[in-house]
Design a protein around this motif. Structure first.
Motif, PDB file in Angstrom:
ATOM      1  N   VAL A 101      52.499 -17.194  -1.633  1.00 45.44           N
ATOM      2  CA  VAL A 101      52.727 -16.166  -0.609  1.00 45.44           C
ATOM      3  C   VAL A 101      51.384 -15.492  -0.380  1.00 45.44           C
ATOM      4  O   VAL A 101      50.824 -14.874  -1.292  1.00 45.44           O
ATOM      5  N   ARG A 102      50.863 -15.658   0.843  1.00 40.43           N
ATOM      6  CA  ARG A 102      49.568 -15.082   1.221  1.00 40.43           C
ATOM      7  C   ARG A 102      49.775 -13.988   2.261  1.00 40.43           C
ATOM      8  O   ARG A 102      50.575 -14.147   3.178  1.00 40.43           O
ATOM      9  N   ASP A 103      49.021 -12.911   2.095  1.00 41.95           N
ATOM     10  CA  ASP A 103      49.074 -11.843   3.092  1.00 41.95           C
ATOM     11  C   ASP A 103      47.664 -11.443   3.477  1.00 41.95           C
ATOM     12  O   ASP A 103      46.699 -11.861   2.838  1.00 41.95           O
ATOM     13  N   GLU A 104      47.579 -10.667   4.533  1.00 40.49           N
ATOM     14  CA  GLU A 104      46.308 -10.129   5.009  1.00 40.49           C
ATOM     15  C   GLU A 104      46.353  -8.608   4.871  1.00 40.49           C
ATOM     16  O   GLU A 104      45.905  -7.873   5.744  1.00 40.49           O
ATOM     17  N   GLY A 105      46.913  -8.171   3.740  1.00 36.44           N
ATOM     18  CA  GLY A 105      47.152  -6.754   3.513  1.00 36.44           C
ATOM     19  C   GLY A 105      45.998  -6.031   2.859  1.00 36.44           C
ATOM     20  O   GLY A 105      44.839  -6.408   2.996  1.00 36.44           O
ATOM     21  N   ILE A 106      46.345  -4.988   2.098  1.00 39.34           N
ATOM     22  CA  ILE A 106      45.338  -4.079   1.547  1.00 39.34           C
ATOM     23  C   ILE A 106      44.515  -4.712   0.428  1.00 39.34           C
ATOM     24  O   ILE A 106      43.423  -4.248   0.143  1.00 39.34           O
ATOM     25  N   GLY A 107      45.034  -5.754  -0.213  1.00 39.43           N
ATOM     26  CA  GLY A 107      44.313  -6.388  -1.306  1.00 39.43           C
ATOM     27  C   GLY A 107      44.208  -5.487  -2.522  1.00 39.43           C
ATOM     28  O   GLY A 107      44.650  -4.336  -2.508  1.00 39.43           O
ATOM     29  N   MET A 108      43.606  -6.034  -3.594  1.00 38.31           N
ATOM     30  CA  MET A 108      43.504  -5.292  -4.854  1.00 38.31           C
ATOM     31  C   MET A 108      42.193  -5.624  -5.545  1.00 38.31           C
ATOM     32  O   MET A 108      41.700  -6.743  -5.427  1.00 38.31           O
ATOM     33  N   ASP A 109      41.690  -4.676  -6.313  1.00 33.72           N
ATOM     34  CA  ASP A 109      40.524  -4.941  -7.140  1.00 33.72           C
ATOM     35  C   ASP A 109      40.980  -5.572  -8.463  1.00 33.72           C
ATOM     36  O   ASP A 109      42.178  -5.683  -8.730  1.00 33.72           O
ATOM     37  N   ALA A 110      40.024  -5.975  -9.295  1.00 30.52           N
ATOM     38  CA  ALA A 110      40.335  -6.663 -10.554  1.00 30.52           C
ATOM     39  C   ALA A 110      41.138  -5.781 -11.507  1.00 30.52           C
ATOM     40  O   ALA A 110      42.033  -6.267 -12.207  1.00 30.52           O
ATOM     41  N   ASP A 111      40.836  -4.482 -11.561  1.00 32.54           N
ATOM     42  CA  ASP A 111      41.563  -3.572 -12.455  1.00 32.54           C
ATOM     43  C   ASP A 111      43.039  -3.493 -12.077  1.00 32.54           C
ATOM     44  O   ASP A 111      43.915  -3.500 -12.945  1.00 32.54           O
ATOM     45  N   THR A 112      43.309  -3.416 -10.800  1.00 32.14           N
ATOM     46  CA  THR A 112      44.698  -3.357 -10.330  1.00 32.14           C
ATOM     47  C   THR A 112      45.415  -4.657 -10.646  1.00 32.14           C
ATOM     48  O   THR A 112      46.551  -4.649 -11.118  1.00 32.14           O
ATOM     49  N   GLN A 113      44.758  -5.784 -10.418  1.00 32.94           N
ATOM     50  CA  GLN A 113      45.366  -7.079 -10.696  1.00 32.94           C
ATOM     51  C   GLN A 113      45.715  -7.223 -12.180  1.00 32.94           C
ATOM     52  O   GLN A 113      46.746  -7.803 -12.522  1.00 32.94           O
ATOM     53  N   ALA A 114      44.880  -6.672 -13.051  1.00 30.98           N
ATOM     54  CA  ALA A 114      45.093  -6.800 -14.498  1.00 30.98           C
ATOM     55  C   ALA A 114      46.366  -6.114 -14.974  1.00 30.98           C
ATOM     56  O   ALA A 114      46.981  -6.549 -15.946  1.00 30.98           O
ATOM     57  N   LYS A 115      46.788  -5.062 -14.275  1.00 27.02           N
ATOM     58  CA  LYS A 115      47.979  -4.338 -14.724  1.00 27.02           C
ATOM     59  C   LYS A 115      49.190  -4.555 -13.818  1.00 27.02           C
ATOM     60  O   LYS A 115      50.234  -3.947 -14.007  1.00 27.02           O
ATOM     61  N   LEU A 116      49.077  -5.459 -12.885  1.00 25.51           N
ATOM     62  CA  LEU A 116      50.074  -5.632 -11.837  1.00 25.51           C
ATOM     63  C   LEU A 116      51.452  -6.055 -12.337  1.00 25.51           C
ATOM     64  O   LEU A 116      52.463  -5.641 -11.791  1.00 25.51           O
ATOM     65  N   PHE A 117      51.526  -6.865 -13.362  1.00 22.70           N
ATOM     66  CA  PHE A 117      52.803  -7.408 -13.823  1.00 22.70           C
ATOM     67  C   PHE A 117      53.426  -6.581 -14.953  1.00 22.70           C
ATOM     68  O   PHE A 117      54.370  -7.020 -15.585  1.00 22.70           O
ATOM     69  N   LYS A 118      52.903  -5.391 -15.186  1.00 22.40           N
ATOM     70  CA  LYS A 118      53.449  -4.519 -16.221  1.00 22.40           C
ATOM     71  C   LYS A 118      54.533  -3.632 -15.638  1.00 22.40           C
ATOM     72  O   LYS A 118      54.434  -3.147 -14.516  1.00 22.40           O
TER      73      LYS A 118
END
Length: 186
Positions: free
Chosen positions: A120-137
């Motif tokens: 699933v690909r979007d053209e939205g706000i995106g995330m930095d690496a720090d946000t990605q690291a905690k995303l599935f918590k």
């Protein structure tokens, strides 16, 4: 109605997390019509995307069979969650759902057995690496401003990842702030 829908969604997420923790959530793979599943997902999500002025595109590799063996309810739950997030975090552009055979699946014996790859690909706000690291918590979103601006409980991605893992796969994310995100289930 909106408040009731939100409360129902929250309750369902909490029940799913509880069922996973107690080992009561089962995965029941059965033969399922892949095109019918995609049609029902598009029927639900296309109006939501269009309401925000977004395009919803579905790309299905020609090599995929019309019928697959999977838990259709749980697969649909994962796809709906990923699409809902893509729509929620996009202000314009296209949301793409792409299904194909996983490229790392070359060792699987026989053409009738393979692993599905879903993106699933979007053209939205995106995330930095720090946000990605905690995303599935659990109960975690990008930051407080994201929670206030977009809402949500922070349970959907944890539930989706746990479901994917119970089905022998996983979910990963790549993202660039301001450009968009790609969630891959493989």
């Amino acid at each position: 109605r909106s408040s009731a829908d939100h409360l129902l969604s929250l309750l369902n997420d909490i029940l799913d997390v509880s069922a996973m923790e107690t080992g009561k959530m089962s995965i029941c793979p059965v033969p399922m019509d892949l095109q019918a599943l995609l049609a029902s997902i598009e029927q639900l999500m296309r109006p939501v995307a269009e309401q925000k002025g977004l395009q919803l595109q579905t790309d299905v590799a020609s090599e995929l069979p019309p019928w697959i063996h999977a838990d259709s309810t749980r697969l649909k739950q994962i796809v709906l969650n990923l699409l809902a997030n893509a729509i929620k975090f996009s202000e314009s552009g296209t949301i793409t759902l792409q299904l194909s055979r996983d490229a790392s699946d070359s060792d699987t014996p026989g053409p009738e057995i393979f692993h599905l790859r879903l993106e699933v690909r979007d053209e939205g706000i995106g995330m930095d690496a720090d946000t990605q690291a905690k995303l599935f918590k659990r109960f975690t979103q990008g930051d407080d401003s994201t929670s206030r601006r977009f809402g949500g409980t922070g349970l959907g991605l944890e539930i989706s990842r746990n479901l994917a893992r119970r089905m022998g796969g996983d979910i990963s994310v790549t993202s660039v702030r301001g450009v968009g995100s790609t969630f891959t289930v493989a």
